[in-house]
Each structure stands twice: as structure tokens, then as C-alpha cells.
Write an enzyme that holds these catalytic residues in place. Structure first.
Site, PDB file in Angstrom:
ATOM      1  N   TYR A   1      -4.446   3.609   7.705  1.00  0.00           N
ATOM      2  CA  TYR A   1      -5.712   2.869   7.856  1.00  0.00           C
ATOM      3  C   TYR A   1      -6.562   3.545   8.932  1.00  0.00           C
ATOM      4  CZ  TYR A   1      -2.496  -0.383   5.613  1.00  0.00           C
ATOM      5  OH  TYR A   1      -1.551  -0.945   4.812  1.00  0.00           O
TER       6      TYR A   1
ATOM      7  N   LYS B   1       0.594   3.480  -2.874  1.00  0.00           N
ATOM      8  CA  LYS B   1      -0.631   4.251  -3.180  1.00  0.00           C
ATOM      9  C   LYS B   1      -0.418   5.769  -3.243  1.00  0.00           C
ATOM     10  CE  LYS B   1      -3.695   0.656  -1.294  1.00  0.00           C
ATOM     11  NZ  LYS B   1      -4.512   0.286  -0.110  1.00  0.00           N
TER      12      LYS B   1
ATOM     13  N   SER C   1       0.802  -1.238   0.000  1.00  0.00           N
ATOM     14  CA  SER C   1       0.000   0.000   0.000  1.00  0.00           C
ATOM     15  C   SER C   1       0.832   1.285   0.000  1.00  0.00           C
ATOM     16  CB  SER C   1      -0.906   0.033   1.225  1.00  0.00           C
ATOM     17  OG  SER C   1      -2.042  -0.752   0.995  1.00  0.00           O
TER      18      SER C   1
ATOM     19  N   VAL D   1       1.077  -3.801   4.015  1.00  0.00           N
ATOM     20  CA  VAL D   1       0.901  -5.071   4.726  1.00  0.00           C
ATOM     21  C   VAL D   1       2.155  -5.926   4.787  1.00  0.00           C
ATOM     22  CG1 VAL D   1      -1.593  -5.371   4.444  1.00  0.00           C
ATOM     23  CG2 VAL D   1      -0.056  -6.179   2.669  1.00  0.00           C
TER      24      VAL D   1
ATOM     25  N   TYR E   1      -2.451  -2.781 -10.579  1.00  0.00           N
ATOM     26  CA  TYR E   1      -2.446  -2.523  -9.140  1.00  0.00           C
ATOM     27  C   TYR E   1      -1.716  -3.646  -8.391  1.00  0.00           C
ATOM     28  CZ  TYR E   1      -4.095  -2.319  -4.337  1.00  0.00           C
ATOM     29  OH  TYR E   1      -4.140  -2.304  -2.965  1.00  0.00           O
TER      30      TYR E   1
HETATM   31  N1  GLN Z   1      -1.803  -5.456  -2.151  1.00  0.00           N
HETATM   32  C1  GLN Z   1      -2.445  -5.258  -0.910  1.00  0.00           C
HETATM   33  C2  GLN Z   1      -3.964  -5.346  -1.037  1.00  0.00           C
HETATM   34  O1  GLN Z   1      -4.548  -4.750  -1.867  1.00  0.00           O
HETATM   35  C3  GLN Z   1      -2.063  -3.924  -0.362  1.00  0.00           C
HETATM   36  C4  GLN Z   1      -2.759  -3.643   0.905  1.00  0.00           C
HETATM   37  C5  GLN Z   1      -1.947  -2.936   1.905  1.00  0.00           C
HETATM   38  O2  GLN Z   1      -0.749  -2.862   1.861  1.00  0.00           O
HETATM   39  N2  GLN Z   1      -2.639  -2.445   2.890  1.00  0.00           N
HETATM   40  O3  GLN Z   1      -4.600  -6.071  -0.295  1.00  0.00           O
END
Ligand code: GLN
Length: 615
Positions: free
Chosen positions: A246, A72, A69, A264, A194
Site C-alpha cells: 500500500y 493480487k 490482497s 487486510v 475477485y
Molecule cells: N478483498 C479486499 C478488498 O478488496 C482486499 C483488500 C486487501 O487485502 N487490501 O477490499
């Protein structure tokens, strides 16, 4: 890459921080993407990168892991650069959702995802990556992430396949976005991109450099490349602030106070705008999905190094270094006694403000206040920017508005030392044209502007002291009070010489054998070790003399005197001077020496005033 310097207290601190949390065993490695379960829960690295590219790292700072993430906000930045905010805003909002990262938080009416940090918003953002076809879009995306890191980045094929094959929820989100017209065409394409963006490999060191790029207004401090425009960088940091961690985002900004993003795989990228970036890696996550050790390490760092963005009572240093009047400080031109009197009496009409540091609203505001308060007594205001580090857009505007205000009040405004302030120059040229710039910043050095202002002052206060053309022997400073007969006797002992421009009339270190009365033109006084580019220490004009100090002590020359253009002078050899006594002209000799003493006294007084004002 800098070597680890164990003597640095910063390095020492990071080592201590690492030791402190390396033993913390809370949290669990993410397993919803099966391949992520392979991560080593012991892996732990912390890195700080400053906005001037210095790196401090400890632990597993070079261990690669998937960015997830954390990509992003960077891809959001790329979308903003490519399409502009207006267009991007039609696809994704900037409101925190208050829900988990994989929530299906879409605006019920438009289907627009709440923000680019949740998966829905990130998939929408990824669909904005430019490129003719899949391959081009892939290249652009990895290229953008690489430019944030400052080098090529690897890719974890296993993690990518693992997520591609199991990411049913993200697949559902992409199809929902297609339903609302947020994604166009086949939703599997942006979805695949993505998944790929999430599987790009980074290290904690990369995250720190990426963060430092955001801290540095969008320019990578290691490579010097501009990745994002400053205004887009501000937008990226804003969504990181409200949505980056988050549904821990509120507590994070409250406790740590740095815009941040976690992933994550256990990475955290945190930014202190204007100062530094932090990258942390440690795979075990807490219940909100943030790296347990990462959160703890950043919390400590923020507290111990005072990095909380909103705990900044005062970062602004005063921009006004000093302010003077033209009665206190002088240009390079040495003045005749009468001129010195005028400048002493009316010099307060010239106001000099020497600014320094970074000009932002809070540092420039007090300057504007004092300039305006003192402007009623002024005819010239000089704003010297030679020691200014940076002029932000607000200060550009306020400085120019100030110049306008002064002009309407009948005061001349001058900017000196502004040549290196590119932003300021661009601003003025955009508002006033190139001609407006050269008018306002006509003088490069403060001394030149001062000289021009003094000249104007002397001319307006038309004193008998002021001479603007050639000066014959009778009006020479050293000839005050000489009778016509004495002038004649003196003239008979002088030789008139025309010097070309750039001639060294007197050379430092050489023996002293004569003095000169300047009739026309100018000379500069240069010290022994002045380079060819160094401006003269001071300058002399018609009616003044040089080489005369040696008349008193006969020491070798202490400075070089060079003509600044064609110059005409009357030369008196010390030999002739010494013979005056024997030729029955002792009275002439006495008068010359008395005048010399009074000239030196006036100069000494003026120099003392200047020194006193600089204390
Ligand atoms: N690739 C992961 C997902 O979409 C990224 C999520 C994350 O890092 N929070 O679930």
C-alpha cells in the site's frame, strides 16, 4: 512437511522473534468487511521457506485466514502467463499510485488502473483469468493459487458473502472500469471472481511456500512444479516492490528490502529473490492497512539475517576455480619421454580454465578477461564447466561470443563437462545447431579434451618423438640405445600376443610374472575399486610398456591393465629376463634397467609438475 527442529539456530531465532512481538498489542483488526472482524487478534505465526523447500515455522503457522490482497500479485502472474505482458499492459499499469489500496486511481485518459496491487488494477487483472465460463474461471483461479501453495486451498464462504454484500466501493470501481472499456461484458462477473479470490483460505505456511516459489524463479520448491516463467516472476516481484505494501511501499522497501504483499486479513508474503520466502500472519493492522506484528517481524528478520535485497555488496563468487597450461596438467595418456619434452616446451599453447558455481555476468566477466589476455599464446582453450552449477542466459551468450572470438583468432575452443548444462546446450543449439554443440562440446571430460589437444600439439611440433602408428621393438621406449644384436637377442625371448578389446592383461592383486611392450593399440590402467563406468586412471599407447615396474620389486600387481581396443604386445617373462645374466647378456639387462629408470624418472618429474600446479 518438515518437523520443527528446535536445535536449529534458525528455529530458535524465530521462536525468540515470536515471543518478542506476541506481546505487541497495537493496531486493529479490519472490520470494513464485517466478517473479518471475527478474526482472533492474538493469532500470530511466522514461517520461512527456502528455495530448496526447507520450512521453519513458529506460532500459528497453520491457522487458516483469507488471503485477500495477497492474491493480487499471484493472479497478476497468472494473467501474464496466459496473455503475455503486452496484452496485460493494455488493462493495467505498473506505476505506484501513492494512494490507498481502494483508491480509484485510474489513468484519466485511458481509465487504466495504475497497477495490479490496488483494487482497481486487481479487478482488471482478475478479468483476465482464462476460462470458458464462470465455473471454469473459478477453477482456474483457485487452481493457480493452489499450485503456488502446493496443495488444495479452502474457501471462506462467510467472508466471501460478507464482502459481496458490502463491497460497494469495489462494485463502483468495477462499473467504472466497465465504463472505460477495461472490463468487457457484465462487470459483476469479474467482481464476483475477485471477491472469491480474496476469500481463499491460506496459512502463514502457505504464504511462505508461495513466496519461496516466487523466490525460486516461479518453480514451487516443495512440489517442483513450474508455476510462472522466470521473466513473469520478475514482473510480479517488480510490482510487489513498488506497490505491494500500500502506501507504506516506499518505507518498506527502504527498511526491509524484500518485495512483499500484505492483505487486510493480516497476512504478509515477502520474497528474497533467489533465497527464501516469508509468510507472516497477525490480524491487527496499522493505519496503512499492514499487519503491525508482521511488519515488525519482517523488519527484524531482514536486519538480523541480512535479507535486504539492496544490501548485497557482493554475492558473486569468482567463477574461475583454476587455470593451467598443457605443460602443467595432462590428459590420461602417459607420454613417452620425447613427447613429454615437447609438451613441456610447448604445453603453454593449451590453456585450461576450470569454472565453478553460478555463471552470471559478474562472475564470467573476469574469466573472459583472462582468457582473452592469454589467448595470443594459445592454440587451444578448454573451458571446463564440470563444476558449474548454472549458466544464466547472459553467460551463455558471452561464453559463445568468446568461443567465436577465439575461433577468429585461430584458437580452438573446447567446452568440457557441459553435458549437464541444459540451458547452455539449448542456447548453443539455437545459435549454432546441434552440430555446433557437438563440435564445441565434443569431449565429455577435461582429460579427453586435454588428450586431444596434446595429440594436436605433438603432431604440429613434429618431433621425432611423435609416433602415430605401430611401434616395433627397436623404437620402444625401453629399447633406447640397444644395438641391433641386442635387439635380436631380446626379440628371441619375446612372445607376440594379440589381445581383443576389453581384455584384462594384468589383474590387480595377482602375482607379477612378466612385462609387455605395446606395439599397437591402447591399454587403460584401472585401480582396484574402480566401477565399470570409471574411466581409466591413465592410458598407454604404442612404444610404451606396462608391468615393468614389478621387474624392479616383484610385488603383486597394484592395478588392472585392460585393453581399450584390439591391442598387440610383446611379452617378456621375468623368468627370461632373469636368465639374461647367465646367458652372457648382462649388458642387455643393464641397458633395459637403465632405460626403465630414466622412463620412471621422466614420469615422476611430469607428475611432480602436475601436483605442484594443482597446489
Ligand atoms: N478483498 C479486499 C478488498 O478488496 C482486499 C483488500 C486487501 O487485502 N487490501 O477490499
Amino acid at each position: 512437511m518438515q518437523k520443527r527442529d528446535s536445535t536449529s539456530p534458525i528455529q530458535h531465532y524465530l521462536q525468540h522473534l515470536h515471543d518478542k512481538y506476541a506481546r505487541l498489542e497495537d493496531g486493529a483488526v479490519a472490520t470494513y468487511i464485517p466478517e473479518l472482524g471475527q478474526a482472533d487478534p492474538q493469532g500470530f505465526g511466522i514461517v520461512i521457506a527456502t528455495v530448496d523447500g526447507q520450512i521453519y515455522e513458529v506460532g500459528d503457522s497453520g491457522t487458516p485466514f483469507t488471503i485477500q490482497s495477497i492474491s493480487k500479485p499471484l493472479v497478476y502472474g497468472l494473467a501474464l502467463e496466459t496473455h503475455g505482458h503486452r496484452h496485460v499492459a493494455t488493462r493495467v499499469g505498473v506505476e505506484p499510485s501513492g494512494e490507498a489500496f481502494n483508491s480509484i486511481s485510474l489513468d484519466p485518459a485511458t481509465g487504466r488502473p495504475m497497477n495490479p496491487m490496488i483494487n482497481a488494477g486487481a479487478i482488471a487483472t482478475t478479468s483476465l483469468v482464462p476460462g470458458e465460463d464462470d465455473a471454469a474461471r473459478r477453477l482456474n483461479l483457485t487452481g493457480a493459487l493452489a499450485s503456488f501453495a502446493g496443495h488444495e486451498l479452502g474457501f471462506d464462504q462467510k467472508v466471501y458473502e460478507s464482502e459481496r454484500d458490502t463491497g460497494h466501493r469495489n462494485r463502483a470501481i468495477a462499473h467504472l472500469l466497465r465504463n472505460f472499456g477495461i472490463l468487457m461484458g457484465n462487470p459483476e462477473e469479474p467482481l464476483d471472481l475477485y471477491f472469491r479470490q480474496c476469500s481463499v483460505l491460506v496459512t502463514a505456511r502457505d504464504l511462505a511456500v508461495m513466496a519461496a516459489t516466487l523466490a525460486n524463479g516461479g518453480t514451487n520448491p516443495v512440489t517442483g512444479r513450474r508455476i510462472l516463467q522466470p521473466h513473469n516472476t520478475g514482473r510480479v516481484l517488480s510490482v510487489m516492490t513498488s506497490c505491494g505494501m500500500y502506501d507504506y511501499s516506499g518505507a518498506w522497501i527502504h527498511n526491509v528490502g524484500m518485495p512483499a504483499k500484505s492483505g487486510v486479513a493480516g497476512g504478509i508474503l515477502a520474497v528474497l529473490p533467489g533465497q527464501l520466502g516469508v509468510g507472516v500472519y497477525s490480524p491487527p493492522l496499522d493505519s496503512k492497512g499492514n499487519s503491525v506484528r508482521g511488519v515488525r517481524a519482517c523488519t527484524d528478520l531482514s536486519r538480523d539475517f541480512g535479507l535486504h535485497l539492496f544490501n548485497t555488496p557482493r554475492v558473486v563468487t569468482p567463477a574461475l576455480k583454476s587455470s593451467h597450461t598443457g605443460a602443467e596438467i595432462r590428459g590420461r595418456r602417459l607420454r613417452r619421454r620425447g613427447e613429454l619434452d615437447v609438451l613441456h616446451r610447448h604445453g603453454a599453447e593449451i590453456r585450461v580454465y576450470q569454472l565453478r558455481g553460478r555463471l552470471v555476468f559478474a562472475s564470467i566477466e573476469p574469466v573472459i578477461r583472462s582468457v582473452i589476455a592469454q589467448a595470443s599464446a594459445a592454440t587451444h582453450v578448454i573451458l571446463d564447466l564440470a563444476r558449474v552449477v548454472d549458466v544464466d542466459p547472459a553467460s551463455c551468450r558471452l561464453l559463445l561470443d568468446l568461443a567465436d572470438h577465439l575461433r577468429r583468432a585461430g584458437v580452438h575452443a573446447h567446452f568440457t563437462g557441459a553435458g549437464d548444462q541444459a540451458a547452455f546446450r539449448e542456447y548453443i543449439e539455437a545459435r549454432l545447431s546441434a552440430e555446433g554443440w557437438s563440435r564445441l562440446a565434443e569431449h565429455r571430460h577435461l582429460a579427453d579434451a586435454l588428450e586431444a589437444c596434446e595429440h594436436d600439439l605433438l603432431r604440429r611440433h613434429e618431433s621425432a618423438a611423435f609416433v602415430d602408428g605401430d611401434v616395433g621393438l627397436g623404437d620402444q621406449e625401453l629399447c633406447r640405445g640397444l644395438t641391433p644384436g641386442e635387439l635380436q637377442d631380446l626379440a628371441a625371448r619375446l612372445v607376440e600376443i594379440d589381445f581383443p578389446a576389453g581384455a584384462a592383461v594384468v589383474e590387480a592383486g595377482s602375482a607379477s610374472d612378466s612385462m609387455y611392450f605395446i606395439e599397437r593399440g591402447e591399454v587403460g590402467i584401472f585401480l582396484v575399486n574402480d566401477g565399470p563406468e570409471t574411466p581409466p586412471l591413465s592410458t598407454l599407447g604404442p612404444g610404451m610398456s606396462f608391468g615393468e615396474v614389478a621387474l624392479v620389486d616383484r610385488d603383486p600387481r597394484s592395478a588392472t591393465v585392460r585393453t581399450l581396443g584390439p591391442m598387440r604386445a610383446l611379452r617378456l617373462s621375468f623368468e627370461e629376463f632373469d636368465r639374461l645374466e647367465d646367458s652372457g647378456l648382462g649388458h642387455l639387462r643393464t641397458k633395459l634397467v637403465a632405460n626403465l629408470a630414466s622412463v620412471l624418472a621422466a614420469r615422476l618429474r611430469s607428475a611432480n609438475r602436475e601436483i605442484a600446479s594443482l597446489r
